[in-house]
Design a protein around this motif. Structure first.
Motif, PDB file in Angstrom:
ATOM      1  N   MET A  32       0.840  -1.192   0.000  1.00  0.00           N
ATOM      2  CA  MET A  32       0.000   0.000   0.000  1.00  0.00           C
ATOM      3  C   MET A  32       0.876   1.243   0.000  1.00  0.00           C
ATOM      4  SD  MET A  32      -3.243  -1.070   2.402  1.00  0.00           S
ATOM      5  CE  MET A  32      -4.306   0.223   1.714  1.00  0.00           C
ATOM      6  N   PHE A  33       0.351   2.308  -0.598  1.00  0.00           N
ATOM      7  CA  PHE A  33       1.154   3.507  -0.858  1.00  0.00           C
ATOM      8  C   PHE A  33       0.339   4.764  -0.568  1.00  0.00           C
ATOM      9  CE2 PHE A  33       4.219   1.085  -3.432  1.00  0.00           C
ATOM     10  CZ  PHE A  33       3.448  -0.012  -3.819  1.00  0.00           C
ATOM     11  N   TRP A  34       1.029   5.794  -0.140  1.00  0.00           N
ATOM     12  CA  TRP A  34       0.441   7.123  -0.065  1.00  0.00           C
ATOM     13  C   TRP A  34       1.267   8.077  -0.925  1.00  0.00           C
ATOM     14  CZ3 TRP A  34      -4.060   8.915   1.335  1.00  0.00           C
ATOM     15  CH2 TRP A  34      -4.824   8.212   2.275  1.00  0.00           C
ATOM     16  N   TYR A  35       0.538   8.813  -1.785  1.00  0.00           N
ATOM     17  CA  TYR A  35       1.136   9.829  -2.640  1.00  0.00           C
ATOM     18  C   TYR A  35       0.449  11.167  -2.374  1.00  0.00           C
ATOM     19  CZ  TYR A  35       2.653   5.947  -5.727  1.00  0.00           C
ATOM     20  OH  TYR A  35       3.218   4.807  -6.250  1.00  0.00           O
ATOM     21  N   PHE A  48       5.251   4.073   1.986  1.00  0.00           N
ATOM     22  CA  PHE A  48       4.652   2.845   1.510  1.00  0.00           C
ATOM     23  C   PHE A  48       4.851   1.739   2.534  1.00  0.00           C
ATOM     24  CE2 PHE A  48       8.508   0.671  -0.043  1.00  0.00           C
ATOM     25  CZ  PHE A  48       9.388   1.748  -0.162  1.00  0.00           C
ATOM     26  N   SER A  49       4.089   0.670   2.336  1.00  0.00           N
ATOM     27  CA  SER A  49       4.135  -0.447   3.263  1.00  0.00           C
ATOM     28  C   SER A  49       3.998  -1.734   2.465  1.00  0.00           C
ATOM     29  CB  SER A  49       2.980  -0.334   4.275  1.00  0.00           C
ATOM     30  OG  SER A  49       2.830  -1.537   4.997  1.00  0.00           O
ATOM     31  N   LYS A  53       2.282  -3.691   9.722  1.00  0.00           N
ATOM     32  CA  LYS A  53       3.213  -3.094  10.672  1.00  0.00           C
ATOM     33  C   LYS A  53       4.548  -2.704  10.059  1.00  0.00           C
ATOM     34  CE  LYS A  53       1.173  -5.238  14.776  1.00  0.00           C
ATOM     35  NZ  LYS A  53       0.417  -4.044  15.169  1.00  0.00           N
ATOM     36  N   MET A  54       4.700  -2.878   8.746  1.00  0.00           N
ATOM     37  CA  MET A  54       5.935  -2.462   8.074  1.00  0.00           C
ATOM     38  C   MET A  54       5.681  -1.151   7.333  1.00  0.00           C
ATOM     39  SD  MET A  54       7.786  -4.918   9.035  1.00  0.00           S
ATOM     40  CE  MET A  54       9.301  -4.681   8.131  1.00  0.00           C
ATOM     41  N   LYS A  55       6.663  -0.272   7.338  1.00  0.00           N
ATOM     42  CA  LYS A  55       6.537   0.974   6.609  1.00  0.00           C
ATOM     43  C   LYS A  55       7.914   1.403   6.120  1.00  0.00           C
ATOM     44  CE  LYS A  55       6.764   3.598  10.917  1.00  0.00           C
ATOM     45  NZ  LYS A  55       6.042   4.473  11.868  1.00  0.00           N
ATOM     46  N   GLU A  56       7.896   2.094   5.004  1.00  0.00           N
ATOM     47  CA  GLU A  56       9.135   2.608   4.434  1.00  0.00           C
ATOM     48  C   GLU A  56       8.906   4.047   3.989  1.00  0.00           C
ATOM     49  OE1 GLU A  56      11.633  -0.811   4.721  1.00  0.00           O
ATOM     50  OE2 GLU A  56      12.105   1.212   4.009  1.00  0.00           O
ATOM     51  N   LYS A  57       9.906   4.888   4.165  1.00  0.00           N
ATOM     52  CA  LYS A  57       9.793   6.263   3.700  1.00  0.00           C
ATOM     53  C   LYS A  57       9.880   6.307   2.179  1.00  0.00           C
ATOM     54  CE  LYS A  57      11.802   8.337   7.826  1.00  0.00           C
ATOM     55  NZ  LYS A  57      12.914   9.150   8.375  1.00  0.00           N
ATOM     56  N   SER A  65       3.428  10.735   8.984  1.00  0.00           N
ATOM     57  CA  SER A  65       3.701   9.398   9.494  1.00  0.00           C
ATOM     58  C   SER A  65       2.587   8.485   8.999  1.00  0.00           C
ATOM     59  CB  SER A  65       3.779   9.390  11.031  1.00  0.00           C
ATOM     60  OG  SER A  65       2.545   9.792  11.576  1.00  0.00           O
ATOM     61  N   VAL A  66       2.770   7.184   9.170  1.00  0.00           N
ATOM     62  CA  VAL A  66       1.777   6.228   8.685  1.00  0.00           C
ATOM     63  C   VAL A  66       1.579   5.130   9.722  1.00  0.00           C
ATOM     64  CG1 VAL A  66       2.108   6.597   6.204  1.00  0.00           C
ATOM     65  CG2 VAL A  66       3.551   4.936   7.425  1.00  0.00           C
ATOM     66  N   SER A  67       0.488   4.403   9.521  1.00  0.00           N
ATOM     67  CA  SER A  67       0.180   3.278  10.391  1.00  0.00           C
ATOM     68  C   SER A  67      -0.479   2.196   9.562  1.00  0.00           C
ATOM     69  CB  SER A  67      -0.761   3.729  11.516  1.00  0.00           C
ATOM     70  OG  SER A  67      -1.210   2.613  12.258  1.00  0.00           O
ATOM     71  N   ARG A  68       0.000   0.959   9.774  1.00  0.00           N
ATOM     72  CA  ARG A  68      -0.650  -0.165   9.102  1.00  0.00           C
ATOM     73  C   ARG A  68      -0.787  -1.298  10.121  1.00  0.00           C
ATOM     74  NH1 ARG A  68       0.794  -3.200   3.454  1.00  0.00           N
ATOM     75  NH2 ARG A  68      -1.286  -4.108   3.118  1.00  0.00           N
ATOM     76  N   GLU A  69      -1.887  -1.281  10.843  1.00  0.00           N
ATOM     77  CA  GLU A  69      -2.164  -2.280  11.876  1.00  0.00           C
ATOM     78  C   GLU A  69      -2.852  -3.511  11.299  1.00  0.00           C
ATOM     79  OE1 GLU A  69      -1.149  -2.129  15.087  1.00  0.00           O
ATOM     80  OE2 GLU A  69      -0.051  -0.339  14.465  1.00  0.00           O
ATOM     81  N   LYS A  70      -3.587  -3.321  10.216  1.00  0.00           N
ATOM     82  CA  LYS A  70      -4.241  -4.426   9.530  1.00  0.00           C
ATOM     83  C   LYS A  70      -3.873  -4.385   8.046  1.00  0.00           C
ATOM     84  CE  LYS A  70      -8.244  -4.796  12.589  1.00  0.00           C
ATOM     85  NZ  LYS A  70      -9.719  -4.824  12.683  1.00  0.00           N
ATOM     86  N   LYS A  71      -3.912  -5.531   7.412  1.00  0.00           N
ATOM     87  CA  LYS A  71      -3.456  -5.625   6.033  1.00  0.00           C
ATOM     88  C   LYS A  71      -4.245  -4.722   5.108  1.00  0.00           C
ATOM     89  CE  LYS A  71      -2.129  -9.108   2.609  1.00  0.00           C
ATOM     90  NZ  LYS A  71      -2.142 -10.556   2.282  1.00  0.00           N
TER      91      LYS A  71
END
Lengths: 113, 113
Positions: A32-35, A48-49, A53-57, A65-71
């Protein structure tokens, strides 16, 4: 059909507010990505993730900032909104393979006053 | 040098003509290439993907890839006014198994009746 939804189409916030943008996809995609998209600058990757629970700048992570608690859910957080964060924000998701495309949500147009 | 370059346009063509959209990229190891169409105020939607040198046809659309010249193009035959939009070229920078797209700033196409 792949469906990517975003919590708001339009949002107006004040400088200094904390802003949450939510994105949900229903295709069990790993990535998943944010633009953000601005005239003349095109689409720029914020974060992006590739897993829960994984994230990359991305290229422009400052102020976000971002959050990915569920797929299926990927949230973008503006810790203290500023006027230069006024933009169109687009969420996207894709399966894991490099040949696969990204599917975009409808976008959130954010205005920070 | 930008990683993905497109002429911003507008490219104006009459209805029924062939529209030719071009894109160059800088990273020689790029593996996959995508063309998106974006209507004003909407999110990008995939038109074509291409991975191998040569042409790939889908209806009125043909994507062309030349990895030696680091060049990818999109031809739209029998252009219609409904094709008027911004066309984004995207190049995958990721390794096999992961995807990270870099987008051009887009070419605006205007098809006149």
């Amino acid at each position: 059909d792949v469906k990517v939804t975003q919590s708001s189409r339009y949002l107006v916030k004040r400088t200094g507010e904390k802003v949450f943008l939510e994105c949900v996809q229903d295709m069990d995609h790993e990535n998943m990505f944010w633009y953000r998209q601005d005239p003349g600058l095109g689409l720029r990757l914020i974060y992006f993730s590739y897993d829960v629970k994984m994230k990359e700048k991305g290229d422009i992570p400052e102020g976000y900032s971002v959050s990915r608690e569920k797929k299926e859910r990927f949230s973008l957080i503006l810790e203290s909104a500023s006027t230069n964060q006024t933009s169109m924000y687009l969420c996207a998701s894709s399966p894991g393979d490099y040949k696969e495309t990204q599917y975009f949500g409808p976008g959130t147009r954010l205005l920070v006053l | 040098q930008k990683e993905v370059e497109q002429n911003s346009g507008p490219l104006s063509v009459p209805e029924g003509a062939i529209a030719s959209l071009n894109c160059t990229y800088s990273d020689r190891v790029s593996q996959s290439f995508f063309w998106y169409r974006q209507y004003s105020g909407k999110s990008p939607e995939l038109i074509m993907s291409i991975y191998s040198n040569g042409d790939k046809e889908d209806g009125r659309f043909t994507a062309q890839l030349n990895k030696a010249s680091q060049y990818v193009s999109l031809l739209i035959r029998d252009s219609q006014p409904s094709d008027s939009a911004t066309y984004l070229c995207a190049v995958n920078k990721g390794n096999t198994g992961f995807q990270k797209l870099v987008f051009g700033t887009g070419t605006r196409l205007l098809v006149s009746p």
